[in-house]
Design a protein around this motif. Structure first.
Motif, PDB file in Angstrom:
ATOM      1  N   ILE B   5      11.744   3.360   7.423  1.00 42.00           N
ATOM      2  CA  ILE B   5      11.869   2.012   7.966  1.00 42.00           C
ATOM      3  C   ILE B   5      10.454   1.475   8.133  1.00 42.00           C
ATOM      4  CG2 ILE B   5      12.698   0.606   9.893  1.00 42.00           C
ATOM      5  CD1 ILE B   5      14.363   3.882   9.514  1.00 42.00           C
ATOM      6  N   ALA B   6      10.135   0.455   7.337  1.00 38.88           N
ATOM      7  CA  ALA B   6       8.760  -0.054   7.298  1.00 38.88           C
ATOM      8  C   ALA B   6       8.773  -1.570   7.432  1.00 38.88           C
ATOM      9  CB  ALA B   6       8.095   0.365   5.985  1.00 38.88           C
ATOM     10  N   SER B   7       7.577  -2.146   7.503  1.00 41.28           N
ATOM     11  CA  SER B   7       7.459  -3.604   7.531  1.00 41.28           C
ATOM     12  C   SER B   7       6.026  -3.945   7.213  1.00 41.28           C
ATOM     13  CB  SER B   7       7.804  -4.157   8.913  1.00 41.28           C
ATOM     14  OG  SER B   7       6.767  -3.873   9.824  1.00 41.28           O
ATOM     15  N   GLY B   8       5.800  -5.123   6.680  1.00 37.50           N
ATOM     16  CA  GLY B   8       4.423  -5.563   6.518  1.00 37.50           C
ATOM     17  C   GLY B   8       3.867  -5.920   7.881  1.00 37.50           C
ATOM     18  N   PRO B 166       3.192  -0.130  10.861  1.00 38.36           N
ATOM     19  CA  PRO B 166       3.207  -1.432  10.184  1.00 38.36           C
ATOM     20  C   PRO B 166       2.097  -1.544   9.140  1.00 38.36           C
ATOM     21  CG  PRO B 166       2.245  -1.639  12.373  1.00 38.36           C
ATOM     22  CD  PRO B 166       2.747  -0.235  12.257  1.00 38.36           C
ATOM     23  N   GLY B 167       2.199  -2.577   8.321  1.00 40.74           N
ATOM     24  CA  GLY B 167       1.145  -2.839   7.346  1.00 40.74           C
ATOM     25  C   GLY B 167       1.492  -2.286   5.983  1.00 40.74           C
ATOM     26  N   THR B 168       0.501  -2.286   5.098  1.00 36.11           N
ATOM     27  CA  THR B 168       0.702  -1.779   3.734  1.00 36.11           C
ATOM     28  C   THR B 168      -0.477  -0.902   3.332  1.00 36.11           C
ATOM     29  OG1 THR B 168      -0.280  -3.828   2.926  1.00 36.11           O
ATOM     30  CG2 THR B 168       2.110  -3.713   2.914  1.00 36.11           C
ATOM     31  N   ALA B 197       6.265  -9.947   1.718  1.00 34.73           N
ATOM     32  CA  ALA B 197       5.950  -9.992   0.284  1.00 34.73           C
ATOM     33  C   ALA B 197       4.953  -8.891  -0.083  1.00 34.73           C
ATOM     34  CB  ALA B 197       5.410 -11.370  -0.093  1.00 34.73           C
ATOM     35  N   LEU B 198       3.982  -8.628   0.808  1.00 34.60           N
ATOM     36  CA  LEU B 198       3.010  -7.548   0.557  1.00 34.60           C
ATOM     37  C   LEU B 198       3.706  -6.190   0.567  1.00 34.60           C
ATOM     38  CD1 LEU B 198       0.094  -8.750   2.880  1.00 34.60           C
ATOM     39  CD2 LEU B 198       0.139  -8.826   0.387  1.00 34.60           C
ATOM     40  N   ALA B 199       4.618  -6.018   1.530  1.00 35.92           N
ATOM     41  CA  ALA B 199       5.328  -4.738   1.643  1.00 35.92           C
ATOM     42  C   ALA B 199       6.243  -4.527   0.440  1.00 35.92           C
ATOM     43  CB  ALA B 199       6.128  -4.692   2.943  1.00 35.92           C
TER      44      ALA B 199
END
Lengths: 120, 294
Positions: B5-8, B166-168, B197-199
């Protein structure tokens, strides 16, 4: 005596680069003969981290006794001290003006880093 | 099956989704809190500590009697963590990424390695959920090695959920890489869309099937659903912008406990993921190389 000055470009009339680790270039000056040599520091200025350490290694390898620059952070300071290089901070103007300040004793010998580290 | 489970963008609801999904799945499962700079799953699960271990990375120690200042170690090190200065060599352990290359290239075999602690890995149990979490030491900058330590302690059985940072950047990739499916949690705001969009680009490059959960749906604007439709991305679940959810969260309650009618939505999310993971990455997924730092 060999002195290294952090510099914006490679000539004596160029401005001192106030940054040490991420200086564009270094100018090596032999104060007895007046000979100069410019050294590219793009590896240091583009380093992801540890630019000051890498620059200190460069200065050490050049066999310089003294470094003249604007500022010096904690890791560069430790590295330069280990290499036995004397650090003079607070230099400004052209390389020639900085050397004049150095010769007239107007630059202070650093006993501690004068800025914090730019943590990578 | 491993589901990350991720997110930008940070603060979109990764932990909320991870915890509530874990509680909506039947049987035993593992939840890995890989957000090692701010692990917070345990706050919602009220888990019992089972055990903890110090985790570290190997850093070089130089035998000055053997070192001849040849400089091979310094030339190899991309992180400037070791330098030949005058008649000695100096190590900056806080810059070292623990690759061990300096010890390998040293012709004099003057370099040995010692463990430098960077954090702790804790194992906890909350009912049917086995929780493994990393806790990075304050001031420590090296995140991925600790995330890998957390992941190394997951058992190869049943469902494994990963709460990613968080982040990429490298730490997100360390948490997500090798998973079977990624849930990207976002919010319908311009920041949420930008970082989503980055993620998406990151997860496509890694070649992992993924879908989106929109949190606080109904707030913000329509650009996130429009983006997902245009990109052919499945929106798996929309969690409404509901004051009851914020109140439950603020009290440290899980949504499935505080608002029982939300439970079927998380259960259906689990079923959809299982189907999509089985299909594999869509035709849009691009195989590619990702540069990953230590």
């Amino acid at each position: 005596m060999k002195v290294v000055v952090s510099s914006i470009s490679g000539s004596l009339d160029s401005q001192v680069d106030p940054r040490f680790g991420r200086a564009a270039m270094f100018v090596l000056v032999d104060t007895e003969t007046g000979e100069t040599q410019s050294i590219d520091n793009s590896a240091g200025s583009n380093a992801a981290q540890g630019a000051g350490i890498q620059a200190a290694e460069t200065v050490s390898q050049l066999g310089a006794e003294c470094l003249i620059t604007g500022h010096c952070g904690p890791k560069a300071f430790r590295a330069l001290q280990a290499a036995g290089v004397k650090i003079y901070t607070g230099a400004s103007g052209t390389i020639e003006e900085a050397l004049a300040q150095f010769r007239s004793g107007n630059l202070q010998l650093s006993t501690a880093p004068d800025v914090g580290g730019h943590w990578a | 099956m491993i589901v990350a489970i991720a997110s930008g963008k940070g603060g979109t609801g990764k932990t909320t989704v991870a915890v509530n999904l874990a509680l909506s799945l039947p049987g035993d499962l593992q939840l890995l809190d890989c957000d090692v700079e701010a692990p917070n799953v345990h706050l919602f699960l009220r888990a019992e500590l089972v055990g903890s271990e110090v985790a570290g990375i190997p850093v070089p120690v130089v035998d000055v009697d053997l070192c001849n200042q040849c400089g091979e170690c310094s030339r190899l090190c991309q992180y400037n963590a070791i330098a030949v200065l005058g008649n000695g060599v100096m190590v900056f352990p806080e810059l070292c990424h623990g690759c061990g290359g300096c010890a390998l290239v040293c012709p004099e075999e003057a370099i040995t390695e010692v463990m430098r602690p960077i954090g702790e890995v804790e194992e906890l149990q909350a009912g049917s959920v086995r929780l493994v979490q990393g806790r990075l030491n304050v001031g420590e900058a090296l995140v991925p090695p600790l995330i890998r330590e957390v992941r190394a302690r997951s058992r190869d059985e049943g469902v494994v959920l990963i709460d990613a940072p968080p982040g990429t950047s490298c730490s997100m990739i360390a948490a997500v890489r090798g998973s079977d499916f990624v849930i990207l949690v976002t919010e319908p705001t311009p920041f949420g869309l930008n970082d989503l969009a980055l993620a998406v680009e990151t997860v496509r490059t890694l070649g992992i099937p993924f879908g989106v959960v929109v949190n606080r749906a109904g707030s913000g604007d329509d650009r996130v659903p429009e983006y997902c439709a245009a990109e052919g991305i499945n929106v798996l679940l929309e969690i409404p912008d509901d004051r009851r959810i914020a109140e439950a969260y603020a009290r440290g309650l899980t949504l499935v406990d505080a608002i029982p009618d939300i439970r079927p939505f998380f259960a259906s999310l689990a079923a959809r993921i299982e189907t999509m993971a089985a299909i594999g990455p869509g035709t849009r997924a691009e195989e590619g190389h990702v540069r990953v730092c230590q």
